[in-house]
Write a protein that holds these residues in place. Structure first.
Motif, PDB file in Angstrom:
ATOM      1  N   VAL A  22       0.834  -1.193  -0.096  1.00  3.71           N
ATOM      2  CA  VAL A  22      -0.051  -0.109  -0.078  1.00  3.71           C
ATOM      3  C   VAL A  22       0.796   1.295  -0.123  1.00  3.71           C
ATOM      4  N   ARG A  23       1.905   1.175   0.640  1.00  2.00           N
ATOM      5  CA  ARG A  23       2.946   2.463   0.628  1.00  2.00           C
ATOM      6  C   ARG A  23       3.411   2.631  -0.846  1.00  2.00           C
ATOM      7  N   ASN A  24       3.736   1.472  -1.467  1.00  2.00           N
ATOM      8  CA  ASN A  24       4.353   1.759  -2.791  1.00  2.00           C
ATOM      9  C   ASN A  24       3.171   2.004  -3.743  1.00  2.00           C
ATOM     10  N   ALA A  25       1.858   1.641  -3.719  1.00  2.00           N
ATOM     11  CA  ALA A  25       0.807   2.215  -4.563  1.00  2.00           C
ATOM     12  C   ALA A  25       0.713   3.462  -4.319  1.00  2.00           C
ATOM     13  N   ALA A  26       0.802   4.068  -2.880  1.00  2.00           N
ATOM     14  CA  ALA A  26       0.501   5.536  -2.821  1.00  2.00           C
ATOM     15  C   ALA A  26       1.668   6.105  -3.436  1.00  2.00           C
ATOM     16  N   ALA A  27       2.741   5.886  -3.424  1.00  2.00           N
ATOM     17  CA  ALA A  27       4.061   6.529  -3.981  1.00  2.00           C
ATOM     18  C   ALA A  27       3.923   6.399  -5.558  1.00  2.00           C
ATOM     19  N   ALA A  28       3.280   5.282  -5.992  1.00  2.00           N
ATOM     20  CA  ALA A  28       3.258   5.137  -7.459  1.00  2.00           C
ATOM     21  C   ALA A  28       2.111   6.165  -7.968  1.00  2.00           C
ATOM     22  N   GLY A  29       1.392   6.919  -7.126  1.00  2.00           N
ATOM     23  CA  GLY A  29       0.338   7.836  -7.669  1.00  2.00           C
ATOM     24  C   GLY A  29      -1.066   7.120  -7.873  1.00  2.00           C
ATOM     25  N   LEU A  30      -1.180   5.963  -7.195  1.00  2.00           N
ATOM     26  CA  LEU A  30      -2.507   5.305  -7.278  1.00  2.00           C
ATOM     27  C   LEU A  30      -3.481   6.116  -6.172  1.00  2.00           C
TER      28      LEU A  30
END
Length: 285
Positions: A22-30
């Motif tokens: 979920v942290r990576n998803a936020a960082a990817a702009g999702l």
């Protein structure tokens, strides 16, 4: 809005923990991400606890199914994870994973591959063991150059030299169980012919008549011609059209948000669901 409705964590065969995902998803702009581990919801609690502000989590699972000898995956969204019948079926599928993986290792050893159960178990860690973990072991051993290469008739693909069948749910039963649990069903990557035999359009039409909600079309395993054909089929059958990355962390080369779902389709999925609801992040831990 950027919406990715198909991802995996270490709860099944991804390499990101649910919190990392979920942290990576936020960082990817999702803006929205669905956690859809194979036949399990075990990663949901950790993902929810770490959910960053600005990111909404859709809880789900990817159910292992089979029809007429063809394996397929059914994405299930926003169902009640404690509904007894669906929970029992997921547990039945999961309980068959370890014996199957051990049998695959034994077949590989029979054809001269020096893979061991200990190696596969180390790769799986706390996740629900499956073919991707065996495939990763083959990459480590230099037998194949990539996980995708392992999923062929030479190795682990359906009908392959080291393929072993496992318990898989009838897709019509999966649709019924998910609906009874208040969820929404989407047939995952139905045209992914590189993985083996695909389900005929006549069977997809039968699933639509049985209550299937949608099909995943924008996916890395679908070329443009396949996407066009499937969009026509979805229009004819009145099915929702989704797009997703099918992210597995470093186990595959695809990145989060590589394919996305239209916000109107996402809205319709949430309107149809009654078993659970999307959860907006509040900052995580």
């Amino acid at each position: 809005m950027r919406i990715d409705l198909h991802t995996h964590s270490t709860a099944s065969d991804g390499t990101d923990t649910p919190a990392e995902l979920v942290r990576n998803a936020a960082a990817a702009g999702l803006d929205v991400v669905a956690l859809t581990d194979h036949d399990t919801t075990r990663g949901h609690r950790e993902a929810l606890a770490a959910l960053p502000a600005g990111l909404t989590l859709v809880t789900g699972a990817e159910l292992s199914c089979r029809i007429d000898g063809i394996s397929l995956h059914m994405l299930a969204y926003l169902f009640d994870p404690e509904e007894p019948a669906l929970l029992a079926e997921r547990e039945l599928v999961r309980d068959d994973r370890v014996p199957r993986a051990r049998a695959i290792v034994a077949r590989l050893q029979e054809i001269g591959v020096p893979v061991t159960w200990e190696q596969v178990a180390r790769i799986a860690g706390d996740g629900s063991v499956g073919r991707p973990h065996v495939a990763t072991a083959l990459v480590e051993l230099g037998v194949v150059s990539s996980v995708d290469e392992a999923f062929t008739a030479d190795w682990l693909g359906d009908g392959g030299r080291a393929h072993v069948a496992k318990h898989e749910t009838d897709p019509f039963e999966a649709i019924r169980l998910v609906k009874a649990a208040g969820g929404v069903t989407v047939f995952a990557h139905p045209g992914a012919s590189k993985r083996g035999r695909t389900v005929p359009e006549s069977a997809i039409a039968e699933m639509a008549a049985a209550g299937l909600d949608g099909i995943e079309i924008d996916h890395m395993d679908h070329d443009e011609q396949t996407r066009v054909r499937l969009r026509g089929l979805a229009a004819d059958l009145g099915l929702l059209v989704t797009g997703s990355s099918d992210y597995h962390g470093s186990r595959k080369t695809v990145f989060l948000g590589a394919c996305t779902t239209d916000p109107e389709v996402y809205g319709e999925i949430t309107r149809r669901a009654t078993g659970a609801f999307p959860v907006p992040g509040t900052g995580g831990v």
